[in-house]
Design a protein around this motif. Structure first.
Motif, PDB file in Angstrom:
ATOM      1  N   SER A   1      86.165 -14.285  61.483  1.00 27.85           N
ATOM      2  CA  SER A   1      87.400 -14.728  62.124  1.00 27.85           C
ATOM      3  C   SER A   1      87.284 -16.143  62.691  1.00 27.85           C
ATOM      4  O   SER A   1      88.289 -16.806  62.941  1.00 27.85           O
ATOM      5  N   ARG A   2      86.071 -16.616  62.873  1.00 24.17           N
ATOM      6  CA  ARG A   2      85.849 -17.952  63.422  1.00 24.17           C
ATOM      7  C   ARG A   2      85.749 -19.027  62.343  1.00 24.17           C
ATOM      8  O   ARG A   2      85.572 -20.198  62.649  1.00 24.17           O
ATOM      9  N   LEU A   3      85.860 -18.616  61.088  1.00 23.30           N
ATOM     10  CA  LEU A   3      85.766 -19.568  59.985  1.00 23.30           C
ATOM     11  C   LEU A   3      87.146 -19.944  59.480  1.00 23.30           C
ATOM     12  O   LEU A   3      88.079 -19.133  59.522  1.00 23.30           O
TER      13      LEU A   3
ATOM     14  N   GLU B   1      84.040 -10.460  63.447  1.00 21.43           N
ATOM     15  CA  GLU B   1      84.103 -11.493  64.477  1.00 21.43           C
ATOM     16  C   GLU B   1      83.594 -12.823  63.937  1.00 21.43           C
ATOM     17  O   GLU B   1      84.181 -13.886  64.188  1.00 21.43           O
ATOM     18  N   GLY B   2      82.515 -12.776  63.164  1.00 23.28           N
ATOM     19  CA  GLY B   2      81.991 -14.013  62.593  1.00 23.28           C
ATOM     20  C   GLY B   2      82.957 -14.633  61.596  1.00 23.28           C
ATOM     21  O   GLY B   2      83.185 -15.853  61.611  1.00 23.28           O
TER      22      GLY B   2
ATOM     23  N   ARG C   1      90.001  -8.008  61.915  1.00 20.67           N
ATOM     24  CA  ARG C   1      88.965  -7.289  62.668  1.00 20.67           C
ATOM     25  C   ARG C   1      89.129  -5.782  62.519  1.00 20.67           C
ATOM     26  O   ARG C   1      88.168  -5.070  62.272  1.00 20.67           O
TER      27      ARG C   1
END
Length: 213
Positions: A183-185, A180-181, A39
């Motif tokens: 990091s969720r993968l 942020e997007g 991030r």
């Protein structure tokens, strides 16, 4: 409302709109596929891109205004072709050399290796600066507050720092949302998303070039 605040607010709003243009978002997303994926790193990449972009836009616009120099439509068209070329170059690098700015490249014995994060910092700033060339004429056309009453007032000049701040805030927000997007993968899916981003950026760059030629 004072002229200083009004010009600053107008510049801030137009800077925010300028920051979230599709070419800028594509460039920052592609640059982030070459970074560490964290991030903080994504935010810093966006801010470096924004700094280079705002610095070139503001400097060239100020010099043109002070010198009374205008830029032609032909200049803008070829500058946009150049900006599309920068986007394609970033996309090709991300697709063919995805680790080029993460781990560096081989050097001969005794050759000093520059840390990869320093290389990435320079590339991010340079990409933002190079892509700013295509927006200089549009910025000049959007600066009527600087010519109030036929003279350049101190209040009107606050437009440029407002515009620069808008670019920094807008691009910083884009960088945070992207990070942020991602990091969720999962790692596997993130790799495919990175490739899709690079392909999309390259396609946008080619479209940009083709539509201006």
């Amino acid at each position: 409302m004072s002229p200083v605040f009004f010009a600053f607010a107008v510049g801030l709003g137009q800077g925010l709109l300028h920051a979230v243009g599709p070419d800028h978002c594509a460039a920052m997303a592609t640059l982030n596929t070459l970074g560490t994926g964290r991030r903080r790193a994504a935010l810093l990449t966006a801010l470096r891109f924004a700094f280079g972009h705002a610095a070139v836009l503001g400097t060239v616009a100020a010099v043109c205004l002070l010198a009374g120099v205008g830029l032609s439509e032909a200049f803008e068209r070829w500058a946009e072709v150049f900006g599309g070329g920068v986007l394609v170059a970033l996309a090709v690098t991300a697709l063919l050399f995805p680790n080029s700015l993460r781990h560096g490249h081989p050097h001969l014995p005794g050759h000093t290796v520059e840390p990869h994060h320093h290389v990435h910092e320079k590339v991010s700033t340079a990409a933002g600066a190079l892509m700013a060339v295509s927006g200089v004429r549009s910025l000049l056309l959007a600066l009527p507050p600087l010519l109030m009453g036929g003279s350049m007032s101190l209040g009107a000049w606050s437009y440029l720092p407002g515009f620069a701040l808008g670019i920094l805030l807008g691009m910083g927000a884009v960088g945070l949302i992207f990070a942020e997007g991602m990091s969720r993968l999962g790692a596997g899916l993130a790799t495919w998303v990175h490739r899709a981003i690079a392909v999309g950026s390259g396609a946008l760059g080619m479209f940009w070039i083709g539509s201006r030629l």
